[in-house]
Design a protein around this motif. Structure first.
Motif, PDB file in Angstrom:
ATOM      1  N   ARG A  92       0.786  -1.175  -0.130  1.00 47.24           N
ATOM      2  CA  ARG A  92      -0.177   0.105   0.029  1.00 47.24           C
ATOM      3  C   ARG A  92       0.629   1.224  -0.086  1.00 47.24           C
ATOM      4  O   ARG A  92       2.358   1.246   0.712  1.00 47.24           O
ATOM      5  CB  ARG A  92      -1.320   0.019   1.113  1.00 47.24           C
ATOM      6  N   ARG A 112      -8.889  -2.444 -13.683  1.00 43.07           N
ATOM      7  CA  ARG A 112      -9.517  -1.528 -13.012  1.00 43.07           C
ATOM      8  C   ARG A 112      -9.807  -1.919 -11.607  1.00 43.07           C
ATOM      9  O   ARG A 112      -9.317  -1.534 -10.403  1.00 43.07           O
ATOM     10  CB  ARG A 112     -11.317  -2.138 -13.552  1.00 43.07           C
ATOM     11  N   LEU A 115      -6.833   0.096  -9.657  1.00 40.91           N
ATOM     12  CA  LEU A 115      -6.462   1.091  -9.772  1.00 40.91           C
ATOM     13  C   LEU A 115      -6.556   2.210  -8.388  1.00 40.91           C
ATOM     14  O   LEU A 115      -5.889   3.233  -8.308  1.00 40.91           O
ATOM     15  CB  LEU A 115      -7.281   2.034 -10.571  1.00 40.91           C
ATOM     16  N   PRO A 116      -7.244   1.236  -8.110  1.00 43.61           N
ATOM     17  CA  PRO A 116      -7.499   2.268  -6.220  1.00 43.61           C
ATOM     18  C   PRO A 116      -6.146   2.231  -5.139  1.00 43.61           C
ATOM     19  O   PRO A 116      -5.766   3.149  -4.588  1.00 43.61           O
ATOM     20  CB  PRO A 116      -8.950   1.449  -5.711  1.00 43.61           C
ATOM     21  N   LEU A 118      -3.578   3.025  -6.501  1.00 40.81           N
ATOM     22  CA  LEU A 118      -2.281   3.418  -6.944  1.00 40.81           C
ATOM     23  C   LEU A 118      -2.623   5.035  -7.300  1.00 40.81           C
ATOM     24  O   LEU A 118      -2.127   5.577  -7.923  1.00 40.81           O
ATOM     25  CB  LEU A 118      -2.401   3.738  -9.186  1.00 40.81           C
ATOM     26  N   ARG A 119      -3.787   5.597  -6.788  1.00 39.79           N
ATOM     27  CA  ARG A 119      -4.843   6.139  -6.726  1.00 39.79           C
ATOM     28  C   ARG A 119      -3.722   7.233  -5.704  1.00 39.79           C
ATOM     29  O   ARG A 119      -3.104   6.770  -4.806  1.00 39.79           O
ATOM     30  CB  ARG A 119      -5.567   5.978  -5.934  1.00 39.79           C
ATOM     31  N   GLY A 120      -3.730   8.190  -6.062  1.00 45.33           N
ATOM     32  CA  GLY A 120      -2.498   9.487  -5.699  1.00 45.33           C
ATOM     33  C   GLY A 120      -0.678   9.349  -5.526  1.00 45.33           C
ATOM     34  O   GLY A 120      -0.912  10.013  -4.205  1.00 45.33           O
TER      35      GLY A 120
END
Length: 556
Positions: A92, A112, A115-116, A118-120
């Motif tokens: 994480r 998909r 993808l969360p 990798l966010r930020g």
């Protein structure tokens, strides 16, 4: 495109699939032929060649579950002369970004669902490819007619890097082990010969492909032997037999607690009605391997060979129960006392194969001969620690019997020191696994209130079982190979064993919680017997740590 000579690269193994229209890849959405699999890999190799920036390291990060795209990109990297870095989806934030950037990935392939994660994240210079999207399909479309060998970043050879696979170390940042095409092709071919893999076999890949076990011990032998591969997106104990039957699987690999999870599923009258003939892996333990064979009629072969390739232990027909085998060809393996550098004496085993001199016989497995270790990516300190004094130090504890057979005893990180005696967690776990009420066992160190360590055990109980402290104490006293220092001081009852993404026990989490956790804990008091560690008892215990100046160790 079969050849009569042994392939020297994984690229050659991939190219051999061209023109083979038998079933090659089975998954939840259908079946692809070997030829189609090679075709998809060739298309991605051509795309990779065009997308990779000039002068960049030819590394592709793959952050995927076990979908067909994963073996497609493994094959693409092999054909293009590139390398895949398997990215662990349980990492994480900054740790995840560190893994991607540390391995110099300029392209990251994901889906998909991830993808969360990798966010930020700050991933400068990394191009993201999201499988299953219209944009991804459009990128691939111009390369649909590509064939193996047409597009390369560099001509693939035996010394070409193919994998940068992170080791699942329990402390510090994971190290990316370098695996070349030559070593991997040889390993896949050796396992295919060892297990007589044929085109009629189906290898069930349920362990994560970002980990070396699934690729080196499952996918590669199938590739070398011409077998089909069946993918399970993520391991599921409840779906295991249904998958095996649906795909006609004959072989699977396992690591960590996977076998225990399978044994914990409710027995069914058709448990032996399947096509499986063999399971190959590590850490099942002799007790659970015997239970698995009795219930499912499938032989489990325990093996040893780290992703790094520094040492291997080969199982032979005369290997006794509980042992892994002898040193592999060309290896000069020794069990060394890491404190003195001297070779440990041979193990003394009773007629039932139980270790009687563990404190003297257990040491670190060292390869004093030639090593296939190819280094860690950009980590010279870790390389030096592995190869000190001209030997390869595995970081694993073993003991050797008088006939030269080697037995796994855990990681060096899992060693305990109780009353000045060194103990190996895996040895104690194997003894506790005999308790019929336990479905999973983990042993680890917690600080003693005065000096050294105490033994703590986490137990997961079979459905309907209730912990009986007197019965457990009686069980321990009946085990002839349970040394006086080995009995757990603390017993934690867990609803499910915490594990890593590769199904290995999450010992760091267990050690960090110690006996101050939300689960029921029992402790062996000085007066004898196991008692519930309630609030008054816990307060008294913590006061003892405080008085000895060791309370800070409980927060490590």
């Amino acid at each position: 495109m079969r050849t009569t000579t042994a392939p020297e690269t994984v690229a050659e193994l991939m190219a051999r699939q061209w023109g083979d229209h038998r079933p090659g890849l089975k998954h939840e959405d259908g079946i692809l032929t070997h030829h189609r699999t090679a075709q998809e890999a060739a298309a991605r190799a051509a795309l990779l060649v065009d997308l990779m920036p000039a002068g960049a390291e030819p590394h592709v990060g793959v952050l995927l579950d076990n979908t067909p795209e994963f073996p497609f990109w493994l094959g693409a990297a092999a054909l293009a002369g590139a390398a895949v870095a398997g990215i662990n989806p349980t990492r994480r934030g900054p740790e995840l970004a560190r893994d991607i950037l540390h391995t110099d990935c300029r392209i990251l392939v994901t889906e998909r669902a991830h993808l969360p994660l990798l966010r930020g994240l700050d991933l400068p210079g990394v191009r993201l490819l999201v499988t299953g999207t219209e944009e991804y399909a459009a990128l691939l479309a111009p390369y649909a007619a590509a064939e193996p060998g047409e597009a390369t970043l560099a001509a693939p050879g035996p010394a070409s890097r193919l994998l940068l696979y992170f080791t699942s170390g329990s402390t510090g940042a994971p190290k990316a082990a370098i695996c070349t095409q030559g070593r991997l092709a040889a390993a896949g071919s050796a396992l295919a010969r060892r297990f007589t893999v044929t085109p009629e076999d189906v290898h069930y890949v349920c362990m994560p492909l970002f980990h070396g076990n699934a690729v080196i011990a499952d996918w590669l032998p199938a590739l070398a032997g011409g077998a089909a591969v069946a993918l399970r997106r993520r391991f599921s104990a409840s779906a295991f037999l249904d998958d095996v039957r649906e795909y006609g699987a004959t072989y699977f690999t396992y690591v960590g607690r996977a076998v225990q999870y399978l044994l914990a599923t409710p027995p069914r009258p058709d448990d032996r009605e399947h096509t499986l003939r063999l399971g190959f892996g590590t850490e099942a333990g002799a007790v659970d391997a015997a239970r698995f064979a009795e219930r499912f009629g499938v032989r489990l072969v325990e093996g040893y060979g780290a992703t790094e390739g520094g040492a291997s232990v080969q199982h032979t027909p005369d290997t006794p129960p509980g042992a892994l085998g002898r040193a592999g060809e060309g290896d000069d393996l020794a069990v060394i006392d890491p404190e003195t550098g001297a070779e440990c004496p041979a193990a003394v085993l009773d007629p039932r194969g139980r270790l009687l001199n563990g404190s003297a016989a257990i040491g670190e497995l060292v390869n004093r001969g030639r090593s296939l270790f190819e280094g860690y990516w950009r980590n010279p300190d870790a390389e030096a620690a592995r190869t000190r004094d001209g030997w390869y130090w595995t970081g694993d504890l073993f003991f050797r019997d008088a006939d030269g057979f080697l037995y796994f005893a855990g990681r060096t990180d899992d060693r305990l020191r109780v009353d000045s005696e060194n103990l190996a967690a895996a040895v104690i776990e194997n003894i506790l696994a005999r308790w019929s009420d336990a479905t999973a066992v983990a042993v680890y160190a917690v600080p003693d209130e005065v000096a050294g360590d105490q033994v703590m055990a986490a137990l997961s109980l079979r459905e309907g079982a209730v912990f009986d402290p007197d019965a457990f104490a009686a069980f321990l006293s009946a085990q002839p190979d349970l040394g006086t220092k080995m009995s757990p001081r603390y017993v934690r009852l867990v609803p499910a064993m915490p594990v890593t993404a590769t199904n290995k026990i999450h010992r760091v989490a267990l050690r960090r919680a110690g006996f101050r956790c939300g689960d029921p804990v029992w402790w062996r008091s000085p007066a004898g017997g196991y008692h519930r560690l309630d609030e008054p008892a816990l307060s008294t215990l913590l006061a003892a740590y405080e008085s000895q100046g060791r309370a800070d160790l409980l927060d490590r």
